[in-house]
Each structure stands twice: as structure tokens, then as C-alpha cells.
Design an enzyme around this catalytic site. Sequence first.
Site, PDB file in Angstrom:
ATOM      1  N   GLU A 119       0.414  -0.671  -0.161  1.00 10.81           N
ATOM      2  CA  GLU A 119      -0.187  -0.615   0.106  1.00 10.81           C
ATOM      3  C   GLU A 119       0.711   0.794  -0.408  1.00 10.81           C
ATOM      4  O   GLU A 119       0.436   2.383  -0.195  1.00 10.81           O
ATOM      5  CB  GLU A 119      -0.812   0.241   1.251  1.00 10.81           C
ATOM      6  CG  GLU A 119      -1.680  -0.865   1.224  1.00 10.81           C
ATOM      7  CD  GLU A 119      -2.988  -0.761   0.471  1.00 10.81           C
ATOM      8  OE1 GLU A 119      -2.847  -0.274  -0.256  1.00 10.81           O
ATOM      9  OE2 GLU A 119      -3.961  -2.410  -0.018  1.00 10.81           O
ATOM     10  N   HIS A 143      -2.782   1.942   8.105  1.00 14.28           N
ATOM     11  CA  HIS A 143      -3.895   0.826   7.829  1.00 14.28           C
ATOM     12  C   HIS A 143      -3.618  -0.080   8.531  1.00 14.28           C
ATOM     13  O   HIS A 143      -2.825  -0.975   8.871  1.00 14.28           O
ATOM     14  CB  HIS A 143      -3.363   0.655   6.182  1.00 14.28           C
ATOM     15  CG  HIS A 143      -3.875  -0.585   5.891  1.00 14.28           C
ATOM     16  ND1 HIS A 143      -5.813  -0.501   5.851  1.00 14.28           N
ATOM     17  CD2 HIS A 143      -3.863  -1.561   4.887  1.00 14.28           C
ATOM     18  CE1 HIS A 143      -5.687  -1.814   5.178  1.00 14.28           C
ATOM     19  NE2 HIS A 143      -5.021  -2.655   5.012  1.00 14.28           N
ATOM     20  N   HIS A 215     -12.389  -4.354   3.877  1.00 11.95           N
ATOM     21  CA  HIS A 215     -10.717  -3.981   3.828  1.00 11.95           C
ATOM     22  C   HIS A 215     -10.339  -3.700   5.218  1.00 11.95           C
ATOM     23  O   HIS A 215      -9.767  -4.332   6.203  1.00 11.95           O
ATOM     24  CB  HIS A 215     -10.469  -3.434   2.858  1.00 11.95           C
ATOM     25  CG  HIS A 215      -8.923  -3.419   2.832  1.00 11.95           C
ATOM     26  ND1 HIS A 215      -8.304  -3.485   2.100  1.00 11.95           N
ATOM     27  CD2 HIS A 215      -8.074  -4.580   3.686  1.00 11.95           C
ATOM     28  CE1 HIS A 215      -6.923  -3.126   1.798  1.00 11.95           C
ATOM     29  NE2 HIS A 215      -6.903  -4.155   3.380  1.00 11.95           N
TER      30      HIS A 215
HETATM   31 ZN   LIG Z   1      -5.393  -4.260   3.609  1.00 10.50          ZN
END
Ligand SMILES: [Zn+2]
Length: 274
Positions: A119, A143, A215
Site C-alpha cells: 500500500e 492501515h 477491507h
Molecule cells: Zn489491508
Amino acid sequence: MPLNEPYPELDELLVAVGEAGQRVSGIDASEGAAGNISLCIGWPLEARRRFSVVEEIPLPQPAPALAGKLLIVSGSGRRLRDIHADPDASLGVVAVEADGQTGRLHTAPRRLFERLTSEFNSHLAVHNDQFARTGTNFHALIHAQPPHLTYLSHIPAYRDGEVLNRRLLRWEPETIVNLPEGIGVLPFILPGSPALMDATVAGLRKHFVVLWSKHGVMARSDVSVRRAADRVEYAETAALYEYMNLVNHDQAEGLTQDELRTVVKAFDVQTYLV
Ligand SMILES: [Zn+2]
């Protein structure tokens, strides 16, 4: 608001990242190697002593506002819960070159990852946007995959931002104080994709936390990485209450709009949500 001197040293920042990783893991929001953390730092730090291996890397996308800045980024496949025990094995430091297109990646000889987090594009784009728009000299991103919040995003009604925030802000007075802009809701978007990056940049202009439906979340702070971890925790705790209430056949009252208004007034919270 930029941070003031004396600025935190590299060692202190690495400890803070480790603590944030433990906190996120402590609320079960980073199973296995899920989740990732990055900091963007606008003051000089000596990275080479601890992270002596240096390689040129292309940035996943241009970051002109970060030219000359440093990023501390978690490695792909590393566990957030393990960072505190050995940050050098799990983190890399990227010095963004003057062109804003390439970076020098500093890592420790015993690093346990091949690449930075998948990411990284979203992290980089959000840091770039925040530095450019706000003039900050520090920005932290986490995250995480908090299960109750993520579960709620699987229920279509909760993917409406207004519905989600009305239902989540009603459980504890702290929630609106700490998340005065509420939580931004994004649809499901492919992890690691340019589309997720763009939507996350836009969402984090208005909110401190955005929900990546089905997610997880991305949370930010321009004060500390601990503050970003707090925001994940506040959002997930609210979702836990909401989940309990769903399971308990909607028996709880929750804070009324009037009660929330008294909180907002007493704590002088700037919000449009109540
Ligand atoms: Zn993730």
C-alpha cells in the site's frame, strides 16, 4: 500545524511506530501480516547508522511535495505486532530525491522484507497531499483491519457515510470529540490499486479515518503515530458497540442527538455531524 522543535529523533520515532503496531495488534486489527504504517518527516534525520544498506528505488508515483523529506515505512509481509521488538528488521527509511520521483531506500542488513508495503502508493500519495496542502512537517498513516468496523462495511446500509456516522457516534461522548469529521466511507476498491490511492487521498482531506469497505481503515495524524492509532481504536470501539447492539436486537438507546449536542458544545467541537 507543523510540529515544533525539539523534533523527535529517529530512535524515538521507531519506538513510536513499534508501540502503534502493538496497539493496533492489541485490538485485533492486524491479523497475520495485515496492516501497514508509515511516517513522513520534514526535518533531517541520520538514517545511515542504523539503516546502512542503501539502494535507489523508483517511487510508485511522483511526490513533488516530499522532495528532500524522509519516510519511515513498514516492509511487505512484516507483522505490525513484531515491529517494536526489532524495528530495523521490519522498517525501511526512504529519502525522497529532489526530483520527487525516486528515493533512496535505507534498510538494515538484517531486514526481513523484500519490498515496502504493497500500500506504499496510498501512503506516499496521502503524505504528499497533506504536506502540499497543509504545510505540515510531520504526518503519520496507519492501515489496519479492525474487524467490527470492517464487518459493518459488509452491510450495505453502513456504506452510506451519513448512516455510518450517525450510528457510530452515538455510543461514547469521546467519539465525536476525537473524530469530529466522522469516518469517511469508500466503497470496496482493489487493495494496492491506483483507484484506492486516489479515493484515499480525497477521503483523508476531509476525515482523519477512512473506511475501506470490506477491507479495513486508513487513519492519519499530523501530531503523532500514536494519535493515528488512537483514531483506529476510537472508530473500532464505536463499531464494537454498534455490532453489540445489532446482535442484541437494537435494544440500546445510544446517545441522543440532544445529548451529543451538549457534548459538542461543552468541548467546543467543530463538527457538522450533530
Ligand atoms: Zn489491508
